[in-house]
Design an enzyme around this catalytic site. Structure first.
Site, PDB file in Angstrom:
ATOM      1  N   ASP A 277      10.551  -9.791 -30.249  1.00 43.01           N
ATOM      2  CA  ASP A 277       9.269 -10.254 -30.769  1.00 43.01           C
ATOM      3  C   ASP A 277       8.869  -9.597 -32.087  1.00 43.01           C
ATOM      4  O   ASP A 277       9.510  -8.650 -32.539  1.00 43.01           O
ATOM      5  CB  ASP A 277       8.171 -10.029 -29.713  1.00 43.01           C
ATOM      6  CG  ASP A 277       8.237  -8.646 -29.070  1.00 43.01           C
ATOM      7  OD1 ASP A 277       8.854  -7.734 -29.657  1.00 43.01           O
ATOM      8  OD2 ASP A 277       7.687  -8.471 -27.976  1.00 43.01           O
TER       9      ASP A 277
ATOM     10  N   ASN B  53       0.284  -5.177 -17.736  1.00 41.80           N
ATOM     11  CA  ASN B  53      -0.117  -6.434 -17.099  1.00 41.80           C
ATOM     12  C   ASN B  53       1.099  -7.296 -16.743  1.00 41.80           C
ATOM     13  O   ASN B  53       0.970  -8.471 -16.435  1.00 41.80           O
ATOM     14  CB  ASN B  53      -1.079  -7.220 -18.004  1.00 41.80           C
ATOM     15  CG  ASN B  53      -0.433  -7.627 -19.333  1.00 41.80           C
ATOM     16  OD1 ASN B  53       0.743  -7.361 -19.565  1.00 41.80           O
ATOM     17  ND2 ASN B  53      -1.207  -8.269 -20.195  1.00 41.80           N
TER      18      ASN B  53
ATOM     19  N   HIS C  52       3.633  -8.056 -18.786  1.00 43.65           N
ATOM     20  CA  HIS C  52       4.236  -8.870 -19.850  1.00 43.65           C
ATOM     21  C   HIS C  52       5.642  -8.370 -20.202  1.00 43.65           C
ATOM     22  O   HIS C  52       5.946  -7.185 -20.093  1.00 43.65           O
ATOM     23  CB  HIS C  52       3.331  -9.002 -21.079  1.00 43.65           C
ATOM     24  CG  HIS C  52       3.221  -7.814 -21.978  1.00 43.65           C
ATOM     25  ND1 HIS C  52       2.027  -7.151 -22.179  1.00 43.65           N
ATOM     26  CD2 HIS C  52       4.123  -7.183 -22.768  1.00 43.65           C
ATOM     27  CE1 HIS C  52       2.208  -6.168 -23.045  1.00 43.65           C
ATOM     28  NE2 HIS C  52       3.479  -6.160 -23.418  1.00 43.65           N
TER      29      HIS C  52
ATOM     30  N   GLU D 265       2.564 -13.084 -22.208  1.00 45.03           N
ATOM     31  CA  GLU D 265       1.395 -12.588 -21.492  1.00 45.03           C
ATOM     32  C   GLU D 265       1.204 -13.346 -20.171  1.00 45.03           C
ATOM     33  O   GLU D 265       1.795 -14.421 -19.973  1.00 45.03           O
ATOM     34  CB  GLU D 265       0.152 -12.772 -22.375  1.00 45.03           C
ATOM     35  CG  GLU D 265       0.186 -11.976 -23.678  1.00 45.03           C
ATOM     36  CD  GLU D 265      -0.176 -10.491 -23.479  1.00 45.03           C
ATOM     37  OE1 GLU D 265       0.000  -9.958 -22.371  1.00 45.03           O
ATOM     38  OE2 GLU D 265      -0.634  -9.876 -24.463  1.00 45.03           O
TER      39      GLU D 265
END
Ligand code: GLP
Length: 241
Positions: A67, A136, A138, A143
């Site tokens: 990314d 979380n 990811h 996400e």
């Protein structure tokens, strides 16, 4: 998913680097998927050691990063382009032309997403993908809520991810609001995956990963659909297991 729990961050990093070295020295050419964040930094340090001390060559290695932030120039100090140069690439003998990171500063992000997918495909696919995990759940910048069939795409970063990554920026406001990331399906196309999990702050995420079913509100659970995933966790991350 296989789980290997090791004592320390150092052990996790060295073990992962050794496994990478085995693969790049036994294959004629090797395509490695790389991640950013604090977790893989130790692996990159160990790979540099392997190059400097043991003469391990990266001439046959191609890399694809997961990314990049949208809006940051590759030379921006917080870009993942810059991170990878500083943490790994400038210390090893990898060919510049074999390094691939999605561009976050193009005029056409959609085109860049398609281009990134096509160059991964043209390379023959990723042989081993290294992943970290967000609190979380990811992976890359996928996400919670991301479709498991997603390919490389543009994402809006959650406030919790922006807050977690603010430590790398001078002020929290500077953290970009969007990123380009390989999709979950692009990640799952890799032949093999190592998920690195380190520290108390990831203990809950690791516990959740191992105890819940596939759920797109917890992106890392998509890894349960892959047949060759190894989780390498340190003892701090494994405290809730
Ligand atoms: C970032 C990256 C992810 C990384 C995650 C965890 O958001 N895009 O690829 O896995 O954060 O980062 P860290 O290893 O610093 O906890």
């Amino acid at each position: 998913m296989k789980l290997r729990v090791v004592e320390s961050y150092d052990e996790m990093s060295k073990l992962t680097a050794k496994e990478i070295v085995t693969r790049i020295t036994t294959n004629h050419s090797f395509t490695l998927g790389l991640a950013t964040g604090s977790t893989p930094e130790g692996v990159y340090k160990s790979l540099i050691e392997e190059h400097k001390r043991n003469g391990i060559s990266f001439e046959n290695v191609s890399t694809f990063n997961l990314d990049e932030y949208i809006g940051l120039d590759p030379i921006h100090k917080n870009s993942y382009h810059c991170f990878m140069q500083q943490k790994l690439f400038s210390y090893i003998n990898i060919f510049k032309s074999n390094i691939h990171i999605p561009k976050g500063n193009t005029s056409n992000h959609q085109e860049e997403c398609l281009h990134y997918e096509s160059i991964i495909k043209a390379s023959g696919g990723i042989a081993l993908q290294i992943l970290g995990i967000g609190k979380n759940g990811h992976i890359g910048f996928n996400e919670p809520g991301t479709d498991f069939s997603s390919r490389t795409h543009i994402v809006n970063l959650t406030e919790s991810t922006r807050a977690a990554n603010a430590r790398f920026f001078s002020t929290p406001e500077e953290v970009p609001t969007q990123a380009i990331t390989m999709g979950i399906s692009s990640i799952l196309d890799s032949k093999e995956i190592f998920l690195l999990v380190s520290g108390h702050q990831k203990a809950e995420a690791l516990h959740k990963l191992l105890t819940t079913d596939c759920d797109n509100m917890f992106p890392a659970s998509s890894l349960k659909n892959h047949s060759n995933v190894t989780i390498i966790a340190d003892s701090d991350a494994a405290t809730l297991l």
